[in-house]
Design a protein around this motif. Structure first.
Motif, PDB file in Angstrom:
ATOM      1  N   ILE A  99       0.831  -1.204   0.000  1.00 48.14           N
ATOM      2  CA  ILE A  99       0.000   0.000   0.000  1.00 48.14           C
ATOM      3  C   ILE A  99       0.865   1.253   0.000  1.00 48.14           C
ATOM      4  CG2 ILE A  99      -0.278   0.296   2.495  1.00 48.14           C
ATOM      5  CD1 ILE A  99      -3.014   0.694  -0.174  1.00 48.14           C
ATOM      6  N   ASP A 103       0.953   4.006  -3.040  1.00 47.21           N
ATOM      7  CA  ASP A 103       0.725   5.420  -2.748  1.00 47.21           C
ATOM      8  C   ASP A 103       1.849   6.282  -3.309  1.00 47.21           C
ATOM      9  OD1 ASP A 103      -0.718   7.590  -1.501  1.00 47.21           O
ATOM     10  OD2 ASP A 103       0.862   7.637   0.000  1.00 47.21           O
ATOM     11  N   LYS A 113      -5.802   4.239   2.591  1.00 48.52           N
ATOM     12  CA  LYS A 113      -4.556   3.838   3.262  1.00 48.52           C
ATOM     13  C   LYS A 113      -4.841   3.422   4.708  1.00 48.52           C
ATOM     14  CE  LYS A 113      -2.204   7.576   2.344  1.00 48.52           C
ATOM     15  NZ  LYS A 113      -1.059   8.519   2.356  1.00 48.52           N
ATOM     16  N   ASP A 229       5.917   7.082   1.602  1.00 48.33           N
ATOM     17  CA  ASP A 229       5.027   6.297   2.461  1.00 48.33           C
ATOM     18  C   ASP A 229       5.471   4.840   2.553  1.00 48.33           C
ATOM     19  OD1 ASP A 229       3.464   8.387   3.155  1.00 48.33           O
ATOM     20  OD2 ASP A 229       1.622   7.644   2.260  1.00 48.33           O
TER      21      ASP A 229
END
Length: 367
Positions: A99, A103, A113, A229
């Motif tokens: 994830i 992102d 998220k 991220d």
């Protein structure tokens, strides 16, 4: 030589060397594909900076740990058996890594998220890892499963997002994580738990290499990179796992550890306190907790007139000071952990208040 003396060092070096080799390649990839963190009103950088530095963390950890585990096996030292829960946790890491990577590559809504983070947090109690003892904090000791499971999910989400959201200036999230990982290396090393020591050592190797490119790289030369991220979520999830593993009472795996939950959370005190403060402030102002603003502690230092490197040094220094302060009161003067926590809150609140006052005075002088 005992495995504890050289295997963590080997994992550290292998992981660091891998990151050192891969990082220039990631920089070229980001340049070729235009994968940049673009400046805006909330960010403190003014150049387009590559944002995939954290993509190296998981491969580096796997490689660093694998080399040491293989060496243990090859010399017939015996390798700890991998339980089914190990593979469940590996799936959780993969989910959080994926994830974060998506992102960084294409951008995702904050709510999506968070939903995926929630799913990844479920993996902790699902594999039998949860907070089951407060060790006297708030006068509580053993807690039932129906309390421990939701508390574990909440604490995991808190730690993951605290690391993710404090990643606002160069070296801050990584520097705070280095402090926590060094401490966890010592704590697990003293307990003779090799696998967790290898995990912390492997992550440290990759993280320190990233910090070199992040802090000393030059944007105009194309050598500076952000973790994105991908990196901050993996860091937060790994630290949440280490907190739970150290805090959980399980005499079959780890010897008794007084004040384990308080000790583990102390190692992440600044990011946890900052996220709680910011979330409550936004709720009091009628905003969503995911609403972007400039109220995190690094923003307050910058608004008070500190430069980026000065703010970084002050915040890292504060984290080290809180750890030293708490451990001194806890182990040298036997002060109850609940009282120490109250003192921490008062001290942190006083620091934030002083920064806000200084920032307002600076605005008035400049206005």
């Amino acid at each position: 030589m005992q495995p504890f003396l050289y295997l963590p060092l080997l994992s550290f070096l292998v992981s660091g060397l891998f990151a050192l080799i891969v990082m220039p390649w990631l920089l070229r990839l980001c340049k070729a594909k235009g994968l940049y963190d673009l400046p805006d009103d909330r960010k403190v950088h003014h150049n387009n900076i590559p944002r995939l530095g954290g993509a190296v963390f998981v491969p580096a950890i796997l490689l660093g740990m694998s080399v040491s585990v293989y060496l243990l096996w090859s010399v017939d030292q015996g390798v700890p058996a991998f339980q089914p829960s190990t593979f469940v946790m590996a799936a959780g890491v993969f989910v959080i890594y994926l994830i974060g990577l998506l992102d960084d590559l294409m951008g995702l809504p904050a709510t999506l998220k968070f939903a995926v983070q929630f799913v990844a947090a479920l993996f902790l109690p699902f594999c039998g890892l949860y907070v089951n003892n407060f060790y006297g904090l708030f006068g509580l000791y053993e807690v039932p499963v129906w309390v421990g499971y939701p508390l574990t999910i909440f604490l995991c989400l808190l730690i993951v997002n605290s690391v993710n959201l404090i990643d606002g200036i160069d070296g801050l999230a990584s520097g705070l994580s280095v402090i926590a990982l060094v401490a966890f290396s010592v704590l697990f090393g003293r307990l003779d738990v090799l696998m967790y020591t290898l995990l912390t050592a492997s992550l440290l190797g990759a993280l320190l290499v990233f910090m070199y490119f992040n802090l000393f790289g030059r944007a105009e030369r194309g050598t500076k990179i952000f973790m994105g991220d991908t990196g901050s979520l993996v860091l937060g999830y790994a630290l949440a796992y280490l907190v739970m593993k150290y805090a959980m009472t399980n005499n079959a795996l780890l010897p008794p550890r007084p004040h384990a939950l308080f000790v583990a959370c102390t190692l992440l005190l600044i990011p946890i306190f900052d996220l709680v403060r910011v979330a409550f402030t936004r709720l009091l102002q009628g905003k969503g907790i995911f609403s972007p603003d400039k109220t995190h502690i690094h923003h307050l230092f910058l608004a008070a007139g500190f430069g980026m490197h000065a703010a970084l040094g002050c915040i890292l220094g504060l984290q080290v000071a809180f750890v030293a302060f708490n451990f001194l009161l806890l182990y040298c003067f036997s002060v109850p952990s609940t009282l120490i926590l109250c003192l921490d809150i008062l001290l942190f609140g006083g620091i934030v208040r002083a920064l806000l006052v200084k920032g307002r005075r600076r605005d008035l002088q400049q206005g």
